[in-house]
Design an enzyme around this catalytic site. Sequence first.
Site: not given
Ligand code: CP3
Length: 345
Positions: A26, A30, A39, A76, A154
């Site tokens: 991640r 953010r 964003r 994602d 999911y």
């Molecule tokens: O930098 C990185 O790692 C690359 C981008 C990346 C994102 N999601 C961007 C993202 C990666 C590798 C993921 C994987 C992901 N997404 C997983 C597996 C890894 C983990 O964290 O266990 C899972 C379970 C998801 C599903 C997901 N996406 C959730 C549950 C959420 C909401 C929770 C949160 O953090 O807000 C997301 C949203 C998400 N994916 C964001 C980002 C940067 C936040 C969204 C935003 O910018 O508002």
Amino acid sequence: MNLQNDLILRAARGESIERYPVWLMRQAGRILPEYRAVRASLSGFKELVETPERAAEVTIQPVDILGVDAAIIFSDILVVPEAMGLEYQMVEKKGPWFEKTVRSKEQLDLLDKDIDIVDRLSYVTEAIKITNKELNGRVPLIGFAGAPWTIFCYMTEGQGSKTFSESRKILYTNPTLAHELLNRITDVTVQYLKAQIKAGAHMVQVFDSWAGILGTEQYAEFGLKYIEKIASQIDEVPVTLFSKGAYASMEALAALPCNTVGLDWNMDMQTIRNVVGETRTLQGNLDPCALYASHSEVEKRTNNMLDSFKSQRHIVNLGHGVYPDVDPEKVKTFIQTVKSYEIQY
Ligand code: CP3
């Protein structure tokens, strides 16, 4: 294209390295004000994911700003269920939400059939190509996908959950349906990862974020079995398997055809090393919350972790994704500490 920094690839293959490579799950997100600015200029998360030029831009930000040894493509794991016919929304402060779910054979039959996953997710492969062009070989680019079990969670639950009891219910009430859906997810995931590699991903990581909610036997049947199908079909680039919380399954996970195994912060590095042996690289595993501590404490805890390593086969990361309200300066301290550490092996 020649890579100027291929530390992470050498560490994954168990080759000699001058220092431990470091990146953060991640990292594109953010924590960076620069990410939040991009964003905010768009309608939301999905537009960013689906616009290759902008996705490439935020993928590169942590390389420029934080100095990590690898980029991970901004996307994602949920783009896969969407490409299969279940559209998702990213609800502000709540997380993912699916209007439709798959909890019966009838609902499974409503998923799109004979899809061209590579075409449907061409915005990701396009973003990979643009990213590599702009990175110009500075660091490798990591591609990724969710593991079938986590994607199943999911698709059946329809949203995040602490227990995923709707998902786990199906394993007991309709295992045939579970296997059918898991097989379909697995097939498209293999095609998707291969497309990412063809587009230029230098290594790939499979995220099984909800591995830890299954018991050992069920994880073998509904989790590992499908990760194995994926891992055994990817031999073009190094593969990392990250099964969060799957303590009792680490030996079985590491026995799958992969280069690197990811550890969460509850896993003891030496215990897992003893279980896994020297034929796999270990990735992790500082507690993401450690980055809320003072700079000197971040440095101390990072050095303690590095001191616990007993070989070169390590890629440094946190034990899970970096939390959005962590100060990027603390992340820089973490990274700098790793970069100035002298390997003793
Ligand atoms: O930098 C990185 O790692 C690359 C981008 C990346 C994102 N999601 C961007 C993202 C990666 C590798 C993921 C994987 C992901 N997404 C997983 C597996 C890894 C983990 O964290 O266990 C899972 C379970 C998801 C599903 C997901 N996406 C959730 C549950 C959420 C909401 C929770 C949160 O953090 O807000 C997301 C949203 C998400 N994916 C964001 C980002 C940067 C936040 C969204 C935003 O910018 O508002």
